[in-house]
Design a protein around this motif. Structure first.
Motif, PDB file in Angstrom:
ATOM      1  N   PRO A 105       5.336   0.201   9.094  1.00  0.00           N
ATOM      2  CA  PRO A 105       4.141   0.902   9.568  1.00  0.00           C
ATOM      3  C   PRO A 105       3.187  -0.059  10.257  1.00  0.00           C
ATOM      4  O   PRO A 105       3.366  -1.282  10.211  1.00  0.00           O
ATOM      5  CB  PRO A 105       3.530   1.458   8.280  1.00  0.00           C
TER       6      PRO A 105
ATOM      7  N   ARG B 276       4.182   5.292   3.285  1.00  0.00           N
ATOM      8  CA  ARG B 276       4.538   6.631   3.768  1.00  0.00           C
ATOM      9  C   ARG B 276       4.151   6.854   5.236  1.00  0.00           C
ATOM     10  O   ARG B 276       4.433   7.916   5.787  1.00  0.00           O
ATOM     11  CB  ARG B 276       3.845   7.694   2.904  1.00  0.00           C
ATOM     12  N   ALA B 277       3.540   5.867   5.866  1.00  0.00           N
ATOM     13  CA  ALA B 277       3.068   6.036   7.245  1.00  0.00           C
ATOM     14  C   ALA B 277       4.229   5.922   8.229  1.00  0.00           C
ATOM     15  O   ALA B 277       5.297   5.389   7.903  1.00  0.00           O
ATOM     16  CB  ALA B 277       2.010   4.987   7.553  1.00  0.00           C
ATOM     17  N   PRO B 278       4.047   6.436   9.462  1.00  0.00           N
ATOM     18  CA  PRO B 278       5.081   6.295  10.495  1.00  0.00           C
ATOM     19  C   PRO B 278       5.415   4.821  10.734  1.00  0.00           C
ATOM     20  O   PRO B 278       4.560   3.941  10.610  1.00  0.00           O
ATOM     21  CB  PRO B 278       4.429   6.926  11.730  1.00  0.00           C
ATOM     22  N   ARG B 279       6.665   4.575  11.108  1.00  0.00           N
ATOM     23  CA  ARG B 279       7.147   3.205  11.238  1.00  0.00           C
ATOM     24  C   ARG B 279       7.674   2.949  12.643  1.00  0.00           C
ATOM     25  O   ARG B 279       8.155   3.857  13.311  1.00  0.00           O
ATOM     26  CB  ARG B 279       8.253   2.929  10.205  1.00  0.00           C
TER      27      ARG B 279
ATOM     28  N   LYS C 187      -2.636  -3.627   9.475  1.00  0.00           N
ATOM     29  CA  LYS C 187      -3.904  -4.236   9.841  1.00  0.00           C
ATOM     30  C   LYS C 187      -4.079  -5.580   9.132  1.00  0.00           C
ATOM     31  O   LYS C 187      -3.436  -5.843   8.109  1.00  0.00           O
ATOM     32  CB  LYS C 187      -5.054  -3.301   9.470  1.00  0.00           C
TER      33      LYS C 187
ATOM     34  N   THR D  12      -0.136   4.200   0.909  1.00  0.00           N
ATOM     35  CA  THR D  12      -0.420   4.908   2.160  1.00  0.00           C
ATOM     36  C   THR D  12       0.421   4.349   3.298  1.00  0.00           C
ATOM     37  O   THR D  12       1.026   5.103   4.078  1.00  0.00           O
ATOM     38  CB  THR D  12      -1.910   4.796   2.512  1.00  0.00           C
ATOM     39  N   GLN D  13       0.494   3.038   3.403  1.00  0.00           N
ATOM     40  CA  GLN D  13       1.309   2.435   4.450  1.00  0.00           C
ATOM     41  C   GLN D  13       2.791   2.682   4.231  1.00  0.00           C
ATOM     42  O   GLN D  13       3.553   2.833   5.186  1.00  0.00           O
ATOM     43  CB  GLN D  13       1.026   0.937   4.535  1.00  0.00           C
TER      44      GLN D  13
ATOM     45  N   SER E 251       0.823  -1.209   0.000  1.00  0.00           N
ATOM     46  CA  SER E 251       0.000   0.000   0.000  1.00  0.00           C
ATOM     47  C   SER E 251       0.857   1.259   0.000  1.00  0.00           C
ATOM     48  O   SER E 251       1.786   1.387   0.813  1.00  0.00           O
ATOM     49  CB  SER E 251      -0.901   0.008   1.240  1.00  0.00           C
TER      50      SER E 251
END
Length: 441
Positions: free
Chosen positions: A378, A352-355, A381, A349-350, A347
């Motif tokens: 990240p 670029r998400a915080p890790r 889910k 979005t994932q 994904s």
């Protein structure tokens, strides 16, 4: 022995992506392999799923062949079938002009099924059975790389019985440290492979007297995942000395098999420099006037494949565990060799998400069923997808049905489209070949 140093620090996701031109991250489609969204592959064929890129396979073959040709070398490439034996991949390399290097009758027959001529097959391996040798000799294989005096006598007897002369090369063990993992080095004196160098002249002369045997040359193979040209330089220098010594003793030597083992970068580090390797070959053996063969496997297919998996759940406690639907029965290398594989979210979005650090594991009931420790990822889910990178070599070929887990599907991407090349094994297939005998009690 000197081992390849592990990564000093895990590369971040951006560096992993940047080091792999066949992978791109699209804002809407997510991670793409050769311009095909991996979400589309997973939506169609589920996970876990092996995904191979035909464009990458062709590009790596041509890069290797081109580097050798640019150095003025005429080297015939025999693809090492053990790295990935899928018929689709064997057929692709056949179309590019490759022969095959095999280590069993099964691999020999796979190569033949893929259209590779028997005469373009080299049979290697330390323990070839009489059945395997007989079938390959009758079929007219190109060359056997002999690993012992005992095997040489076996081959002579079989060749005499079936009335087919056999071209053989003696695999010399040069006692050279390849600088790789101890479980994949093959050129040291205490390894099971090859003939000690001091025994080669006597055995070569003996081979020339045996019925059904045509000794044609020398073979060397010092290991796998070699990242420096220095071990090759040492091994090839010893091979060149042996060729000259044999010729001075009146023997005919027309072939030198260079083996394989070219390493790849599993993080963001470079793999073996093709130009450096080609220059070593030219310097050490380029003036021998022999037909050069080589047996690359991992270099050609490793970066051309990945394992697509889905998250079952995140387990949080003292540690964070990301549990995948792929497991050690699918990709054995981390459990067997402590091998490092990059892991990318599919994904965008994932990506670029915080890790935060997580251990990435599978559902098999073994503590060794782990793909990564403390990897920055990240939040994932259930149902989120990841790609385990550089899994094209020694991935599917080493997989099993341990824990009664069906084998994964496989897909080949070519020209912007993906094609199913192995369907997912069904649960019923797991026992389709089993029989229940009448029980006495």
């Amino acid at each position: 022995m000197a081992l390849v140093q592990p990564l000093t620090a895990d590369p971040d996701l951006d560096d992993l992506l940047a080091a792999r031109p066949a992978l791109t991250m699209h804002a809407q489609d997510g991670l793409c392999f050769e311009d095909v969204p991996l979400h589309a592959v997973a939506d169609t064929h589920g996970t876990p799923c092996w995904v191979y890129g035909a464009g990458t396979l062709r590009a790596r073959y041509r890069a290797l062949a081109g580097a050798l040709a640019e150095a003025g070398l005429n080297v015939h490439i025999h693809y090492a079938v053990k790295a990935n034996d899928h018929l689709a991949i064997l057929g692709l390399f056949r179309a590019l002009g490759a022969g095959a290097d095999v280590v069993s009758l099964g691999e020999f027959m796979r190569a033949r099924k893929a259209g590779i001529a028997a005469s373009d097959v080299v049979f290697s391996g330390v323990g070839k059975s009489t059945q395997e040798l007989g079938a390959a000799i009758v079929a007219g294989l190109g060359q056997i790389n002999v690993e012992s005096a005992e095997e040489l006598e076996m081959i002579s007897a079989i060749a005499l019985r079936v009335g087919r002369p056999v071209r053989v090369a003696l695999r010399m063990n040069p006692d050279v440290d390849a600088g790789t993992h101890e479980k994949i080095t093959t050129g040291l004196a205490d390894n099971k492979f090859g003939i000690p160098a001091q025994d080669v002249p006597r055995l070569y002369a003996h081979a020339a007297t045996l019925p059904g045997i045509q000794p044609v040359g020398i073979a060397v193979h010092i290991g796998s995942q070699i990242l420096s040209p220095a071990p090759y330089a040492k091994a090839y220098a010893k091979a060149a000395d042996m060729v000259r010594w044999l010729r001075a003793a009146g023997q005919t030597v027309s072939v030198l098999d260079l083996g394989g083992g070219l390493g790849i970068g599993y993080g963001d580090e470079p793999g073996m420099s093709l130009s450096a390797f080609a220059n070593v070959v030219k310097k050490e053996v380029g003036d021998l006037g022999v037909q050069l063969l080589m047996e690359p496997g991992r270099y050609l297919v490793g970066p051309a494949g990945l394992l697509l998996a889905s998250v079952i759940l995140e387990k949080r406690g003292q540690k964070r565990f990301v549990v995948l639907d792929a497991a050690m029965n699918d990709l054995m290398r981390p459990a067997m060799y402590d091998a490092w594989h990059g892991i990318l979210p599919v994904s965008a979005t994932q990506f670029r998400a915080p890790r935060a650090p997580a251990d990435v594991v599978g559902p098999v009931c073994e503590s060794a069923d782990s793909f990564a420790t403390g990897r920055d990822l990240p939040a994932m889910k259930p149902g989120a997808r990841v790609a385990l990178l550089d899994a094209g070599a020694y991935g599917a070929v080493m997989s099993s049905t341990y824990n009664a887990r069906p084998r994964a599907a496989a897909v080949l991407i070519d020209g912007g489209k993906f094609h199913l090349i192995t369907p997912r094994q069904t649960i019923d297939n797991l026992w389709a070949d089993e029989m229940l005998p009448p029980l006495a009690g």
